[in-house]
Design a protein around this motif. Structure first.
Motif, PDB file in Angstrom:
ATOM      1  N   ILE A 130     -18.962   9.961  -9.854  1.00  0.00           N
ATOM      2  CA  ILE A 130     -19.168   8.581 -10.318  1.00  0.00           C
ATOM      3  C   ILE A 130     -20.336   7.967  -9.549  1.00  0.00           C
ATOM      4  CG2 ILE A 130     -18.081   6.298 -10.490  1.00  0.00           C
ATOM      5  CD1 ILE A 130     -15.366   7.786 -10.032  1.00  0.00           C
ATOM      6  N   GLY A 131     -21.410   7.657 -10.243  1.00  0.00           N
ATOM      7  CA  GLY A 131     -22.585   7.066  -9.573  1.00  0.00           C
ATOM      8  C   GLY A 131     -22.634   5.566  -9.805  1.00  0.00           C
ATOM      9  N   MET A 132     -21.798   4.838  -9.087  1.00  0.00           N
ATOM     10  CA  MET A 132     -21.822   3.373  -9.218  1.00  0.00           C
ATOM     11  C   MET A 132     -22.424   2.740  -7.957  1.00  0.00           C
ATOM     12  SD  MET A 132     -18.253   2.240 -11.025  1.00  0.00           S
ATOM     13  CE  MET A 132     -17.456   3.169 -12.314  1.00  0.00           C
ATOM     14  N   SER A 133     -21.790   2.939  -6.789  1.00  0.00           N
ATOM     15  CA  SER A 133     -22.195   2.217  -5.573  1.00  0.00           C
ATOM     16  C   SER A 133     -23.608   2.578  -5.144  1.00  0.00           C
ATOM     17  CB  SER A 133     -21.245   2.553  -4.422  1.00  0.00           C
ATOM     18  OG  SER A 133     -19.917   2.349  -4.802  1.00  0.00           O
ATOM     19  N   GLY A 138     -21.874  -2.561  -3.401  1.00  0.00           N
ATOM     20  CA  GLY A 138     -20.575  -1.899  -3.450  1.00  0.00           C
ATOM     21  C   GLY A 138     -19.624  -2.802  -4.209  1.00  0.00           C
ATOM     22  N   SER A 139     -19.039  -3.757  -3.480  1.00  0.00           N
ATOM     23  CA  SER A 139     -18.164  -4.730  -4.150  1.00  0.00           C
ATOM     24  C   SER A 139     -18.945  -5.502  -5.198  1.00  0.00           C
ATOM     25  CB  SER A 139     -17.595  -5.714  -3.129  1.00  0.00           C
ATOM     26  OG  SER A 139     -16.918  -5.023  -2.120  1.00  0.00           O
ATOM     27  N   TRP A 163     -22.209   7.009  -1.372  1.00  0.00           N
ATOM     28  CA  TRP A 163     -20.748   7.228  -1.366  1.00  0.00           C
ATOM     29  C   TRP A 163     -20.296   7.940  -2.648  1.00  0.00           C
ATOM     30  CZ3 TRP A 163     -20.951   6.385   3.317  1.00  0.00           C
ATOM     31  CH2 TRP A 163     -21.375   5.195   3.879  1.00  0.00           C
ATOM     32  N   THR A 164     -21.189   8.741  -3.226  1.00  0.00           N
ATOM     33  CA  THR A 164     -20.845   9.418  -4.478  1.00  0.00           C
ATOM     34  C   THR A 164     -19.966  10.628  -4.130  1.00  0.00           C
ATOM     35  OG1 THR A 164     -23.141   8.895  -4.985  1.00  0.00           O
ATOM     36  CG2 THR A 164     -21.888  10.086  -6.658  1.00  0.00           C
ATOM     37  N   SER A 165     -18.662  10.482  -4.337  1.00  0.00           N
ATOM     38  CA  SER A 165     -17.737  11.559  -3.941  1.00  0.00           C
ATOM     39  C   SER A 165     -18.025  12.816  -4.761  1.00  0.00           C
ATOM     40  CB  SER A 165     -16.280  11.144  -4.198  1.00  0.00           C
ATOM     41  OG  SER A 165     -15.963   9.987  -3.502  1.00  0.00           O
ATOM     42  N   PHE A 219     -18.615  12.734   0.652  1.00  0.00           N
ATOM     43  CA  PHE A 219     -19.495  11.859  -0.114  1.00  0.00           C
ATOM     44  C   PHE A 219     -20.935  12.328  -0.025  1.00  0.00           C
ATOM     45  CE2 PHE A 219     -17.487   8.703   2.810  1.00  0.00           C
ATOM     46  CZ  PHE A 219     -16.569   8.150   1.959  1.00  0.00           C
ATOM     47  N   SER A 360      -9.828   4.631   4.531  1.00  0.00           N
ATOM     48  CA  SER A 360     -10.615   4.572   3.285  1.00  0.00           C
ATOM     49  C   SER A 360      -9.775   4.145   2.081  1.00  0.00           C
ATOM     50  CB  SER A 360     -11.254   5.940   3.004  1.00  0.00           C
ATOM     51  OG  SER A 360     -10.251   6.863   2.624  1.00  0.00           O
ATOM     52  N   LEU A 363     -10.556   0.904   0.534  1.00  0.00           N
ATOM     53  CA  LEU A 363     -11.970   0.705   0.147  1.00  0.00           C
ATOM     54  C   LEU A 363     -12.238   1.361  -1.197  1.00  0.00           C
ATOM     55  CD1 LEU A 363     -13.732   1.596   3.524  1.00  0.00           C
ATOM     56  CD2 LEU A 363     -13.444  -0.686   2.539  1.00  0.00           C
ATOM     57  N   ARG A 364     -11.832   2.649  -1.308  1.00  0.00           N
ATOM     58  CA  ARG A 364     -12.147   3.421  -2.522  1.00  0.00           C
ATOM     59  C   ARG A 364     -11.530   2.744  -3.748  1.00  0.00           C
ATOM     60  NH1 ARG A 364      -8.158   8.615  -1.123  1.00  0.00           N
ATOM     61  NH2 ARG A 364      -6.231   7.529  -1.603  1.00  0.00           N
ATOM     62  N   THR A 367     -12.200  -2.739  -2.969  1.00  0.00           N
ATOM     63  CA  THR A 367     -11.625  -3.082  -1.660  1.00  0.00           C
ATOM     64  C   THR A 367     -10.445  -4.048  -1.810  1.00  0.00           C
ATOM     65  OG1 THR A 367     -12.974  -5.035  -1.285  1.00  0.00           O
ATOM     66  CG2 THR A 367     -13.923  -2.933  -0.595  1.00  0.00           C
ATOM     67  N   GLU A 369      -9.984  -6.949  -0.474  1.00  0.00           N
ATOM     68  CA  GLU A 369     -10.343  -8.354  -0.704  1.00  0.00           C
ATOM     69  C   GLU A 369     -10.713  -8.576  -2.172  1.00  0.00           C
ATOM     70  OE1 GLU A 369     -11.475  -6.453   1.798  1.00  0.00           O
ATOM     71  OE2 GLU A 369     -10.360  -7.410   3.419  1.00  0.00           O
ATOM     72  N   ILE A 370     -11.416  -7.596  -2.745  1.00  0.00           N
ATOM     73  CA  ILE A 370     -11.821  -7.750  -4.154  1.00  0.00           C
ATOM     74  C   ILE A 370     -10.585  -7.734  -5.054  1.00  0.00           C
ATOM     75  CG2 ILE A 370     -13.084  -6.584  -6.033  1.00  0.00           C
ATOM     76  CD1 ILE A 370     -14.849  -8.096  -3.939  1.00  0.00           C
TER      77      ILE A 370
END
Ligand SMILES: Cc1cc2nc3c(=O)[nH]c(=O)nc-3n(C[C@H](O)[C@H](O)[C@H](O)COP(=O)(O)OP(=O)(O)OC[C@H]3O[C@@H](n4cnc5c(N)ncnc54)[C@H](O)[C@@H]3O)c2cc1C
Length: 382
Positions: A130-133, A138-139, A163-165, A219, A360, A363-364, A367, A369-370
Motif C-alpha cells: 500500500i503506497g499511501m504514507s 501520514g495522518s 513506511w510501505t510494508s 517497511f 506500532s 499507528l498502523r 493512529t 488520535e485520528i
C-alpha cells in the motif's frame, strides 16, 4: 451526542462448519511454526502457506467466481480470519491483496485490471503493498505530494512513499498520487495507480528497506524518479482517489486482526499460569473477559456489515479498543511472570517479540488520535 449501537449476534451454522474445517487444517499445518513465528501473527510471511490456503479457496473467498473467487459470505471470511489469527498463521503474503487490493480492483477496474490480476491473487501468486504514507503525510494523507504527470500513453510518477510494508517483496503497489495541483478542496486531485513493482524498479523506482527495532525489514522507503505507468493502470477515475482510499481504509480497519495480534502471548501466559496463584488468576480472567467483549463487538460489526450497514464509528471503536488491549499484554505478562523467567522459554521469547512490536499497533492503519477524532465526529461531539 449520539449513541453507538453494536448489535451482538451469533454466526450462522455454515460458519461453524467452516470453522471446524479451518481448525482441522491448522492442526496439521501450525506445528511446523515456532511460537515466536506465530507471535508475528498477520505480519508473518510464507508464500507456501498462502498457496495452501488458496488451494482450499480461502483467498478471495468473497469475490465473484468470474475472477476465481468463492462467492462466499463476509461472515464466513470473518470466521476464517479469526481462526487463522488465533493460531498465528503466517498470512502476510496475501493479506493486503485479499483484504483491500483485490476488492479495490474488482470495484474500480472490473474489466481491465481485475481479470488480469485478481485470479493470480486468488491462486496465492502475487503480493501487494500500500503506497499511501509519505515523509510529511501520514495522518494528514490529503497532503501527499507524490505526483503523476500525464505523458503520452500513461503517467510519469515522481515522489516518495514511506513506511510501505513489504514493498521490497511485493509484486504490485497501489499508490495514491496527486494527478492535479492542490486546490481549495483538499481532497480533490488525487488518483490511485497500480504499479508493477519489479518493472518499475528497472525504470526509476528505488526501494530502500528500513531496519526496525524488531531487526527485520518490514517497511520500505520508495523513491519514484519519472516512473512510467500505462493509462490502463489508473484505478477508477482520475481525481477520485480520496473517495476510493477512504472506502479502502474501512476494509483495513474493520477486521479481527485489530484485536487478535497479541494472542500468542495470551496463550503463553495461560500455559505458564499457576492455578494456585490468585494474582495470575484475576489478571488472566480479566484479560479473557476483555477479549470476549471485544470479540462480541467485532463480530457485531461484521454482522452489521453483512446486513449492508456502514458501521464506520463502531469499526473505529473496535480498532481503538483492540489496540489498547493488545498493547497492554506485554506489561501484564512482565508483571505476572518476569520473576525467574527462563529467557529461552516460549513465554520469554514471545514476550520479547511483542514488547517491541506492540507500539506500532496504534499507528498502523490510522493512529489512535485520528480514530478518536472519527469516533468523536460520529457521535456528534465535534
Ligand atoms: C506497522 C506499520 C505499518 C505501516 N504500513 C504502511 C503501509 O503499508 N503503507 C502506508 O502507506 N503506510 C503505512 N504505515 C504508515 C502509517 O499509516 C502512518 O504511520 C500513520 O498514518 C501515521 O502517520 P505518521 O507516521 O506520518 O505520523 P503523523 O501523522 O505525523 O502523526 C504523529 C502523531 O501526531 C498525532 N496526530 C497527527 N495528526 C493529528 C490530529 N489531527 N489530531 C490529533 N493528533 C494528531 C498522531 O496521532 C501521532 O501520534 C505503517 C505504519 C506502521 C506503524
Amino acid at each position: 451526542m449520539q449513541a453507538l449501537h453494536i448489535t451482538p449476534g451469533n454466526m450462522p451454522p455454515e460458519c461453524e462448519v467452516l470453522r471446524q474445517e479451518v481448525r482441522d487444517f491448522l492442526a496439521q499445518e501450525m506445528p511446523a511454526y515456532s511460537k515466536v513465528a506465530r507471535a508475528k501473527n498477520w505480519t508473518g510471511k510464507d508464500q507456501t502457506f498462502s498457496r495452501k490456503l488458496a488451494e482450499r479457496g480461502w483467498i478471495g473467498m468473497l469475490w465473484p467466481k468470474v475472477y476465481g473467487g468463492g462467492e462466499r459470505t463476509n461472515l464466513e471470511r470473518y470466521v476464517l480470519l479469526e481462526e487463522l489469527l488465533a493460531a498465528g498463521a503466517p498470512v502476510s503474503f496475501h493479506w493486503v491483496a485479499d483484504r483491500q487490493s483485490g476488492p479495490l480492483l474488482i470495484k474500480y477496474s472490473p474489466h481491465v485490471l481485475a481479470p488480469q490480476i485478481v485470479p493470480r491473487i486468488v491462486r496465492g501468486e502475487v503480493a501487494f503493498c500500500i503506497g499511501m504514507s509519505e515523509p510529511d503525510s501520514g495522518s494528514d494523507l490529503a497532503s501527499i505530494r507524490t505526483r503523476a504527470t500525464k505523458v503520452p500513453g500513461g503517467w510519469s510518477i515522481t515522489g516518495r512513499k514511506v513506511w510501505t510494508s513489504g514493498a521490497n517483496m511485493a509484486d504490485y503497489m497501489i499508490a495514491l498520487v496527486r494527478t492535479s495541483d492542490r486546490s481549495e478542496n483538499r481532497h480533490a486531485g488525487m488518483s490511485q495507480l497500480l504499479i508493477d513493482v519489479k518493472q518499475a524498479q528497472t525504470q526509476g523506482l528505488e526501494i530502500r528497506p528500513i531496519q526496525t527495532q524488531l531487526g527485520g525489514q518490514a517497511f520500505c522507503e520508495c523513491t519514484f524518479d519519472d516512473v512510467f505507468v500505462p493509462d490502463d493502470h489508473l484505478i477508477g477515475e482520475e481525481g477520485q482517489g480520496w473517495q476510493q482510499v477512504t472506502g479502502e481504509l474501512k476494509f483495513e480497519r474493520s477486521g479481527p486482526e485489530r484485536f487478535l495480534s497479541s494472542t500468542q502471548l495470551v496463550l503463553e501466559m495461560l500455559d505458564a499460569a499457576d492455578p494456585g496463584n490468585p494474582a495470575q488468576a484475576a489478571a488472566l480472567g480479566r484479560i479473557v473477559a476483555q477479549y470476549a467483549c471485544l470479540r462480541q463487538m467485532s463480530q457485531g460489526v461484521a454482522l452489521m456489515m453483512a446486513e449492508g450497514q456502514d458501521p464506520a464509528v463502531a469499526t473505529s471503536v473496535v480498532k481503538d479498543q483492540g489496540a489498547l488491549l493488545e498493547q497492554g499484554m506485554p506489561d501484564i505478562a512482565h508483571a505476572l511472570f518476569a520473576d525467574g523467567l527462563d529467557p529461552d522459554s516460549d513465554l520469554a521469547q514471545v514476550l520479547d517479540y511483542l514488547a517491541l512490536s506492540v507500539p506500532s499497533f496504534s499507528l498502523r492503519g490510522g493512529t489512535r488520535e485520528i480514530l478518536r477524532g472519527i469516533i468523536a465526529r460520529g457521535l456528534g461531539l465535534r
